[in-house]
Design an enzyme around this catalytic site. Structure first.
Site, short mmCIF file in Angstrom:
data_model
loop_
_atom_site.label_atom_id
_atom_site.label_comp_id
_atom_site.label_asym_id
_atom_site.label_seq_id
_atom_site.Cartn_x
_atom_site.Cartn_y
_atom_site.Cartn_z
N SER A 11 0.82 -1.06 0.07
CA SER A 11 0.00 -0.09 0.17
C SER A 11 1.02 1.27 -0.03
O SER A 11 2.02 1.25 0.17
CB SER A 11 -0.91 0.14 1.12
N GLU A 13 0.93 5.47 1.10
CA GLU A 13 0.70 6.74 1.66
C GLU A 13 0.48 7.87 1.01
O GLU A 13 1.69 8.23 0.62
CB GLU A 13 1.09 6.53 3.24
N ARG A 102 -4.20 8.14 17.23
CA ARG A 102 -4.41 8.96 18.11
C ARG A 102 -4.30 10.76 17.51
O ARG A 102 -5.06 11.60 17.88
CB ARG A 102 -3.74 9.14 19.53
N HIS A 146 7.03 4.11 20.83
CA HIS A 146 6.62 5.48 20.64
C HIS A 146 7.25 6.14 21.48
O HIS A 146 7.65 6.14 23.00
CB HIS A 146 4.95 5.40 20.96
N GLN A 173 5.45 2.39 12.19
CA GLN A 173 6.35 3.54 12.00
C GLN A 173 7.48 3.29 11.23
O GLN A 173 8.08 1.90 11.33
CB GLN A 173 6.82 4.13 13.34
N GLN A 209 16.10 16.78 6.11
CA GLN A 209 14.49 16.36 6.32
C GLN A 209 14.30 15.08 7.21
O GLN A 209 13.66 15.09 8.15
CB GLN A 209 13.90 16.54 5.10
N PHE A 213 12.70 14.67 10.82
CA PHE A 213 11.64 13.95 11.17
C PHE A 213 11.76 12.71 12.03
O PHE A 213 10.79 12.36 12.90
CB PHE A 213 11.04 13.78 9.78
N HIS A 263 4.07 -0.92 3.53
CA HIS A 263 3.37 0.23 3.22
C HIS A 263 4.47 1.38 3.14
O HIS A 263 5.14 1.59 3.83
CB HIS A 263 2.45 0.37 4.75
P1 FAD Z 1 -1.80 5.44 20.52
O1 FAD Z 1 -2.02 3.95 20.13
O2 FAD Z 1 -2.91 6.20 21.48
O3 FAD Z 1 -0.49 5.80 21.71
C1 FAD Z 1 0.09 6.88 21.81
C2 FAD Z 1 0.96 6.85 22.94
O4 FAD Z 1 -0.01 6.42 24.17
C3 FAD Z 1 1.87 5.87 23.25
O5 FAD Z 1 2.97 6.06 24.07
C4 FAD Z 1 1.21 4.60 24.03
O6 FAD Z 1 2.21 3.83 24.63
C5 FAD Z 1 0.19 5.53 24.98
N1 FAD Z 1 -0.85 4.57 25.19
C6 FAD Z 1 -1.68 4.24 23.95
N2 FAD Z 1 -2.96 3.80 24.82
C7 FAD Z 1 -3.08 4.26 25.83
C8 FAD Z 1 -3.98 4.17 27.10
N3 FAD Z 1 -5.08 3.61 26.62
N4 FAD Z 1 -3.56 4.45 28.14
C9 FAD Z 1 -2.23 5.08 28.54
N5 FAD Z 1 -1.35 5.34 27.51
C10 FAD Z 1 -1.61 4.86 26.33
N6 FAD Z 1 -0.59 11.33 12.72
C11 FAD Z 1 -1.57 12.42 12.36
O7 FAD Z 1 -1.67 13.28 13.03
N7 FAD Z 1 -2.16 12.04 11.29
C12 FAD Z 1 -2.13 11.07 10.57
O8 FAD Z 1 -2.56 10.68 9.39
C13 FAD Z 1 -1.06 10.03 11.21
N8 FAD Z 1 -0.79 8.62 10.25
C14 FAD Z 1 0.22 7.84 10.84
C15 FAD Z 1 0.13 6.83 10.46
C16 FAD Z 1 0.90 5.49 10.81
C17 FAD Z 1 1.11 4.11 10.17
C18 FAD Z 1 1.87 6.04 12.01
C19 FAD Z 1 2.69 5.06 12.66
C20 FAD Z 1 1.92 7.06 12.52
C21 FAD Z 1 0.85 8.15 12.13
N9 FAD Z 1 0.77 9.31 12.66
C22 FAD Z 1 -0.15 10.25 12.15
C23 FAD Z 1 1.27 9.79 14.03
C24 FAD Z 1 0.66 9.34 15.14
O9 FAD Z 1 -0.64 10.03 15.17
C25 FAD Z 1 1.64 9.54 16.41
O10 FAD Z 1 2.56 8.70 16.44
C26 FAD Z 1 0.93 9.73 17.76
O11 FAD Z 1 1.96 10.06 18.57
C27 FAD Z 1 0.38 8.17 18.22
O12 FAD Z 1 -0.77 7.92 17.71
P2 FAD Z 1 -1.11 6.59 17.88
O13 FAD Z 1 -2.34 6.21 17.05
O14 FAD Z 1 0.05 5.42 17.69
O15 FAD Z 1 -1.67 6.66 19.27
#
Ligand code: FAD
Length: 282
Positions: A11, A13, A102, A146, A173, A209, A213, A263
């Site tokens: 895929s 992105e 998130r 993370h 990631q 860059q 990042f 991906h």
């Molecule tokens: P989570 O899974 O919520 O994790 C975030 C942090 O919180 C981690 O440290 C985790 O250990 C902790 N955590 C998780 N769940 C809990 C809980 N229930 N209680 C306590 N702690 C918890 N960002 C954007 O803004 N837009 C995008 O389109 C985007 N696309 C992405 C695509 C991919 C494939 C990846 C890998 C990242 C992308 N990101 C994007 C970045 C991402 O939003 C960030 O990495 C963000 O900081 C974490 O998102 P997450 O969904 O992994 O969060």
């Protein structure tokens, strides 16, 4: 394509462009990447809805082209009603795959969260509660952990929460160390996490860059790679050529080691992905 690669998911992105020229560029690059017959294109979404209209415009164009599309959706700073409206819009368009995240908090807001949903597992639960099994939900995974995780163990447990909430598969990631991925997979298996975890692949085009990042998202650029890329200075052709060699080799190792697909973070550019694709003989 042999029998094994047929079952693997490939895929691409995209990010939603800011200008008309950017959109034209995206369209040209998507048409070129379409020739590689990927499973889907995903489109990023700025946390707090900062790219909302541009994400919609990009998704709308892809859907018009009858291209399988997976919009990203981040929950931080959004309320549930807004999220449900977006999900209903995508469902009405026939979209059935999402990347649920998130998102990153805008700087200066602290870590308390801004809305009703503060972690991706809550977003996954909400989607499953409201839409049942309709959507294939991708979530993010972090082989090098993370950057905000208190410990690797907790990060793995938090990844597991997303799986238990109903994630269908995960995209990682990006990373340049295949061992980090394989070790992460082993640890997931020990925790009985069984969903496919597809490596996220970042082609190398611009070292400065990439270094910036990588620092912010917690990806390590190994010393041997950093030193070599630094040595090329402004010679972008050499950076790209070396990048293709290194990233193709990484992809090869990942696929040979059982990765369920790849991906690509295309940055809306097709050339490098096409070259890596060719090098892999896909
Ligand atoms: P989570 O899974 O919520 O994790 C975030 C942090 O919180 C981690 O440290 C985790 O250990 C902790 N955590 C998780 N769940 C809990 C809980 N229930 N209680 C306590 N702690 C918890 N960002 C954007 O803004 N837009 C995008 O389109 C985007 N696309 C992405 C695509 C991919 C494939 C990846 C890998 C990242 C992308 N990101 C994007 C970045 C991402 O939003 C960030 O990495 C963000 O900081 C974490 O998102 P997450 O969904 O992994 O969060």
């Amino acid at each position: 394509m042999n029998e094994q690669t047929k079952q693997q998911i490939f895929s691409f992105e995209l990010f939603p462009p800011k200008t008309e020229k950017g959109m034209e560029n995206l369209k040209t690059n998507v048409q070129q990447l379409q020739e590689l017959n990927p499973a889907f294109f995903s489109v990023t979404y700025g946390a707090g809805g900062s790219t909302q209209q541009r994400t919609f415009d990009t998704v709308d164009w892809l859907v018009e082209q009858r291209i399988d599309t997976a919009p990203h959706l981040s929950c931080i700073g959004a309320d549930e009603d807004e999220i449900l409206e977006i999900l209903a819009r995508y469902k009405a368009q026939g979209i059935n795959r999402l990347v649920a995240l998130r998102g990153d908090l805008p700087s200066g807001t602290g870590l308390g969260g801004l809305g009703e949903l503060n972690h991706a597992n809550q977003l996954v639960s909400l989607i499953r509660q409201q839409f049942g099994d309709y959507f294939h939900i991708e979530v993010a995974a972090y082989p090098e952990f993370h950057p905000q995780a208190a410990t690797p163990q907790q990060d793995l447990q938090n990844f597991k929460r997303k799986v238990e909430a109903g994630a269908s598969s995960a995209i990682t990631q990006y990373f340049y160390n295949a061992d980090a991925y394989f070790r992460f997979i082993d640890e997931c298996q020990r925790l009985a996490i069984e969903i496919p975890i597809v490596p996220g692949i970042m082609p190398i085009t611009n070292f400065a860059q990439l270094a910036r990042f990588s620092d912010s998202c917690g990806t390590e650029i190994p010393r041997w790679l950093r030193k070599r890329l630094e040595s090329y200075g402004d010679d972008l052709d050499s950076i790209r050529n070396y990048g293709i060699e290194v990233v193709s080799d990484l992809c090869q190792r990942l696929l040979a080691g059982g990765a369920p697909g790849l991906h690509f973070y295309t940055m809306n550019r097709s050339a490098q992905c096409q070259q890596i694709w060719q090098a892999l003989g896909l």
